[in-house]
Design a protein around this motif. Structure first.
Motif, PDB file in Angstrom:
ATOM      1  N   ARG A 161       0.847  -1.178   0.000  1.00  0.00           N
ATOM      2  CA  ARG A 161       0.000   0.000   0.000  1.00  0.00           C
ATOM      3  C   ARG A 161       0.888   1.235   0.000  1.00  0.00           C
ATOM      4  NH1 ARG A 161      -0.766   1.809   5.499  1.00  0.00           N
ATOM      5  NH2 ARG A 161       0.279   0.392   6.939  1.00  0.00           N
ATOM      6  N   LEU A 171      12.085   1.872   9.014  1.00  0.00           N
ATOM      7  CA  LEU A 171      11.316   0.962   9.867  1.00  0.00           C
ATOM      8  C   LEU A 171      11.663  -0.497   9.568  1.00  0.00           C
ATOM      9  CD1 LEU A 171       7.845   2.755   9.736  1.00  0.00           C
ATOM     10  CD2 LEU A 171       9.360   2.514  11.734  1.00  0.00           C
ATOM     11  N   MET A 202       9.589 -13.071  12.507  1.00  0.00           N
ATOM     12  CA  MET A 202       8.441 -12.338  13.026  1.00  0.00           C
ATOM     13  C   MET A 202       8.396 -10.922  12.473  1.00  0.00           C
ATOM     14  SD  MET A 202       7.818 -13.417  16.939  1.00  0.00           S
ATOM     15  CE  MET A 202       6.474 -12.246  16.841  1.00  0.00           C
ATOM     16  N   ASP A 205       7.078 -11.082   9.016  1.00  0.00           N
ATOM     17  CA  ASP A 205       5.655 -11.411   9.059  1.00  0.00           C
ATOM     18  C   ASP A 205       4.802 -10.176   9.346  1.00  0.00           C
ATOM     19  OD1 ASP A 205       3.306 -12.942   9.182  1.00  0.00           O
ATOM     20  OD2 ASP A 205       3.490 -13.084  11.365  1.00  0.00           O
ATOM     21  N   ILE A 206       5.115  -9.524  10.407  1.00  0.00           N
ATOM     22  CA  ILE A 206       4.338  -8.339  10.787  1.00  0.00           C
ATOM     23  C   ILE A 206       4.501  -7.239   9.745  1.00  0.00           C
ATOM     24  CG2 ILE A 206       4.137  -6.498  12.497  1.00  0.00           C
ATOM     25  CD1 ILE A 206       4.888  -8.561  14.638  1.00  0.00           C
ATOM     26  N   LEU A 207       5.734  -7.068   9.296  1.00  0.00           N
ATOM     27  CA  LEU A 207       6.003  -6.014   8.323  1.00  0.00           C
ATOM     28  C   LEU A 207       5.188  -6.185   7.052  1.00  0.00           C
ATOM     29  CD1 LEU A 207       7.797  -3.572   7.518  1.00  0.00           C
ATOM     30  CD2 LEU A 207       9.413  -5.238   6.561  1.00  0.00           C
ATOM     31  N   LYS A 209       2.530  -7.973   6.482  1.00  0.00           N
ATOM     32  CA  LYS A 209       1.090  -7.766   6.746  1.00  0.00           C
ATOM     33  C   LYS A 209       0.791  -6.274   6.869  1.00  0.00           C
ATOM     34  CE  LYS A 209      -0.696 -12.062   8.608  1.00  0.00           C
ATOM     35  NZ  LYS A 209       0.547 -12.886   8.678  1.00  0.00           N
ATOM     36  N   GLY A 210       1.693  -5.597   7.528  1.00  0.00           N
ATOM     37  CA  GLY A 210       1.484  -4.165   7.731  1.00  0.00           C
ATOM     38  C   GLY A 210       1.571  -3.368   6.451  1.00  0.00           C
ATOM     39  N   LEU A 211       2.304  -3.892   5.498  1.00  0.00           N
ATOM     40  CA  LEU A 211       2.457  -3.165   4.227  1.00  0.00           C
ATOM     41  C   LEU A 211       1.458  -3.611   3.158  1.00  0.00           C
ATOM     42  CD1 LEU A 211       6.338  -2.956   3.776  1.00  0.00           C
ATOM     43  CD2 LEU A 211       4.755  -1.115   4.390  1.00  0.00           C
TER      44      LEU A 211
ATOM     45  N   ARG B 161      -3.628 -10.564  16.421  1.00  0.00           N
ATOM     46  CA  ARG B 161      -3.518 -11.981  16.093  1.00  0.00           C
ATOM     47  C   ARG B 161      -2.456 -12.610  17.002  1.00  0.00           C
ATOM     48  NH1 ARG B 161       0.763 -12.688  12.227  1.00  0.00           N
ATOM     49  NH2 ARG B 161       1.610 -10.698  11.574  1.00  0.00           N
ATOM     50  N   VAL B 163       0.732 -13.724  18.373  1.00  0.00           N
ATOM     51  CA  VAL B 163       2.171 -13.608  18.077  1.00  0.00           C
ATOM     52  C   VAL B 163       2.930 -13.788  19.389  1.00  0.00           C
ATOM     53  CG1 VAL B 163       1.967 -12.085  16.059  1.00  0.00           C
ATOM     54  CG2 VAL B 163       1.985 -11.109  18.389  1.00  0.00           C
ATOM     55  N   THR B 168       7.624  -9.683  19.862  1.00  0.00           N
ATOM     56  CA  THR B 168       6.885  -8.566  19.268  1.00  0.00           C
ATOM     57  C   THR B 168       7.147  -7.267  20.029  1.00  0.00           C
ATOM     58  OG1 THR B 168       5.171 -10.135  18.614  1.00  0.00           O
ATOM     59  CG2 THR B 168       4.614  -7.792  18.545  1.00  0.00           C
ATOM     60  N   HIS B 203       5.205   4.101  11.991  1.00  0.00           N
ATOM     61  CA  HIS B 203       5.515   2.868  12.710  1.00  0.00           C
ATOM     62  C   HIS B 203       4.223   2.277  13.290  1.00  0.00           C
ATOM     63  CE1 HIS B 203       7.131  -0.100  15.307  1.00  0.00           C
ATOM     64  NE2 HIS B 203       7.111   0.625  16.426  1.00  0.00           N
ATOM     65  N   ASP B 205       1.187   2.809  12.431  1.00  0.00           N
ATOM     66  CA  ASP B 205       0.281   2.425  11.340  1.00  0.00           C
ATOM     67  C   ASP B 205       0.624   1.027  10.816  1.00  0.00           C
ATOM     68  OD1 ASP B 205      -1.637   2.638   9.281  1.00  0.00           O
ATOM     69  OD2 ASP B 205      -0.054   3.311   7.894  1.00  0.00           O
ATOM     70  N   ILE B 206       1.849   0.856  10.442  1.00  0.00           N
ATOM     71  CA  ILE B 206       2.260  -0.455   9.901  1.00  0.00           C
ATOM     72  C   ILE B 206       2.172  -1.530  10.967  1.00  0.00           C
ATOM     73  CG2 ILE B 206       4.223  -1.750   8.967  1.00  0.00           C
ATOM     74  CD1 ILE B 206       5.101   0.830   7.562  1.00  0.00           C
ATOM     75  N   LYS B 209      -1.514  -2.571  11.664  1.00  0.00           N
ATOM     76  CA  LYS B 209      -2.005  -3.376  10.538  1.00  0.00           C
ATOM     77  C   LYS B 209      -1.363  -4.746  10.560  1.00  0.00           C
ATOM     78  CE  LYS B 209      -3.752  -0.182   7.107  1.00  0.00           C
ATOM     79  NZ  LYS B 209      -3.492   1.128   7.795  1.00  0.00           N
ATOM     80  N   GLY B 210      -0.077  -4.771  10.888  1.00  0.00           N
ATOM     81  CA  GLY B 210       0.633  -6.047  10.915  1.00  0.00           C
ATOM     82  C   GLY B 210       0.175  -6.974  12.032  1.00  0.00           C
ATOM     83  N   LEU B 211      -0.362  -6.369  13.080  1.00  0.00           N
ATOM     84  CA  LEU B 211      -0.804  -7.173  14.220  1.00  0.00           C
ATOM     85  C   LEU B 211      -2.293  -7.516  14.171  1.00  0.00           C
ATOM     86  CD1 LEU B 211       1.105  -5.577  17.268  1.00  0.00           C
ATOM     87  CD2 LEU B 211       1.543  -7.782  16.132  1.00  0.00           C
ATOM     88  N   GLU B 214      -6.429 -11.836  11.327  1.00  0.00           N
ATOM     89  CA  GLU B 214      -6.744 -12.131   9.923  1.00  0.00           C
ATOM     90  C   GLU B 214      -8.185 -11.741   9.625  1.00  0.00           C
ATOM     91  OE1 GLU B 214      -4.394 -13.650   8.020  1.00  0.00           O
ATOM     92  OE2 GLU B 214      -2.988 -13.890   9.677  1.00  0.00           O
TER      93      GLU B 214
END
Lengths: 218, 218, 218, 218
Positions: A161, A171, A202, A205-207, A209-211, B161, B163, B168, B203, B205-206, B209-211, B214
């Motif tokens: 996005r 980041l 991890m 994974d988070i990154l 998903k976050g992007l 989700r 983790v 994290t 930071h 924001d991403i 969203k990453g956390l 699903e």
DNA sequence: TATGAATGAGTCTTCATTCAT
DNA sequence: TATGAATGAAGACTCATTCAT
């Protein structure tokens, strides 16, 4: 993995190795500087760890500062360039490239030799501003440019996005840097602290998903 | 001679000296240590910056190392505890709490006085392992515990989700740490480099969203 | 190991090594010692100026001091003796002989090689008293003896008024010495300072008038 | 009169004498430099002879070179100026003035403190050209100007025959200089060598006769 | 003979620490 | 309490000297 001052014993003790010396000294210097910092590092320690005596260092370097600066320059050196090219040729999905890139950076910084450098830069930026400038320009900015370029590509391709590529690059790199610093800072006091594999996994994974673009499964 | 006043003997080594101690000395010491590192910092510089003379420092501290250790302890001191309690009382959504918590950490570390400490810890962990241990236990682990606790709560509440909370937590804190270090390392060579507001916002924001669980919009 | 060639052992300490000794080393040493003094002169400089390397010097001389002492002896060496004899055979007027003698001394000291020696003697008499003694006995006293002998002859022949020959000899030589020293000391900072020809001519003029018997035109 | 390193014992051993220190150090430095030359002089020797320790010297002087240069400047200092004025006011016969002037120079240089300076200048002119320049300009040229001025006056008044005043001035001073150097160089090896009184008297005698106008009794 | 890499004792210099005032 | 002159241990750096080649 503890860096105790034990003189490296090279093959034979008394042959002359004019060529090899400077490299050995820099290697020794790296570990001493990383342990003690510039000011607290003693030339004699560096010499001992390189398997020579004080005087020998001065055959190859002007003074302590010269050792230090040479170190900062030589260690980065070659491999960065090759890494850069490799990335440019890649044509697959940005997500994959990004991961690969970050992994390369992690590898680069996790190398026993280079792992100590970020710490040195941080510690000595006040005493050696030129060193900070050099590293910022030659290493950090170049690495970040590669990352942000990949992110930009990902955005263009609709894989990510829309985000600010420069800030996002930082980041992306932040946990890697922190991991390197963490291991260097706390390795002596608790040897197992951080499972880098898992940590990186991890992070990715988070990154990712976050992007991921809205409404899309990453 | 017999009538000479006893030099002030502090309760051996590690006690706090609340009343008499001029905080100016520690404040001055902080900035000098941050600039030069422990070894390169001169007592005379600290004294000068505190507006006293060398000798005066020895009225309050045993020696240079004592100044350094006192510094590391005193500076953190009070505020951390209060921050901890504040978090425990909170009952709202974990996402909000997490953000607030991270912002508190950022505030804590961005304070002009404290911003220099991470750098010092990193730089001097080799020379002062106990310092690293103290900070690790007293500050880092406590802060990370708060973060991971919040994440755990968020997972339990279905906001995040599933983790690993510990890892994290580190990922959450990494960009904040890096931001602090970055500003301290490169502020002298390019003053505008990083817009912390924007950096943190991105930071969060991403990260959120990453956390996000699903299929759920974060 | 047993097959290694014995390092050349010179007949202990003070012998001359006529055959093998490269005069270039002594010549180089002379100019370096004259420039820097004994302590500040570096063996490497001497070697470089002689077109060899440090190690080579030690094939011919025991150590730095040996180079220095050899120098002081060798340089004077031969020519002084010949000069002495020449004077003894002379039978003409003392005035003429005196002038010729002083001119010989001036020539002797003005030689590029030897001009530096007085300076060295003066500078290092404190560190090497034996050197001062040697020079005093071997060179200065002999030269002064020739001069005072001539003056005595002049007095006997009625060419000079009665004066103390020893003291007068020193007065005769003083301007010559001063000229040599002057040129050596100030040549670097003002190259033209002293016209030696003219200086000597004036010296002789005033001296001879000053020594002329009362009522006699010199 | 031998300059053995015995620490000067000042009145009381432990009072602070901020003002007195630099002077004491310079005095000590003078004798050590004169004995050993600049390079061979050890700061510790200077300190010991001044009755302090190494570190103390650095409270007052930047480094060894600074001690040396300060020395060269301070020692000459004041008295030269006063000497100059005194000469200008004089109105009697030039012959008398000349003698008095030369005697003043001899006194000035024979002072225990200053006697060592010519030797130092000669020895170190190679290593410290600025020093040579300073002394040439500030001391030597001024002194010679006074002498040559007197000679010029003597010529104008008909007391001296016409000679080049500049060169003659050097001839006048030469024996004085040589006497100072001689005593400094050989005093250790034969203590009585030169009766300065007699030496000067003879110098003046011959000099004045040598400068007397033709046909005139001096 | 000649080289020059390596050594390590010797010095300058810095700076934490003391202490008389 | 505060000062700052003085100390002296520690460390960077130099360079005479050695020695394997």
């Amino acid at each position: 993995m503890s860096h105790v001052a034990e003189p490296v014993k090279h093959a034979r003790s008394w042959t002359r190795r004019k060529q090899a010396r400077p490299g050995e000294i820099l290697e020794a210097a790296l570990s001493v500087f990383a342990e003690k910092g510039f000011a607290a590092a003693r030339m004699e320690d560096i010499a001992a760890r390189a398997g020579v005596t004080k005087g020998t260092i001065y055959l190859y370097f002007q003074n302590k500062e010269d050792v230090f600066k040479s170190l900062a320059r030589e260690i980065v050196g070659n491999r960065l360039a090759s890494a850069t090219k490799q990335m440019h040729d890649y044509t697959g999905p940005a997500r994959e490239l990004l991961i690969r890139l970050l992994q390369t950076i992690d590898n680069f910084l996790s190398d026993r030799e280079r792992a100590m450098l970020p710490k040195i830069i941080i510690a000595e930026s006040g005493n050696f501003p030129e060193l900070a400038r050099f590293w910022r320009a030659e290493v950090i900015d170049k690495a970040l440019a590669m990352v942000s370029g990949t992110i930009k590509r990902g955005i263009e391709r609709g894989e990510f996005r829309p985000v600010d590529p420069e800030y996002t690059a930082k980041l992306c790199v932040a946990p890697i840097m922190l991991g390197v610093i963490w291991r260097n800072t706390f390795s002596a006091i608790d040897p197992v602290s951080l499972d880098n594999e898992k940590f990186l996994a991890m992070h990715f994974d988070i990154l990712l998903k976050g992007l991921a673009p809205e409404g899309k499964k990453p």
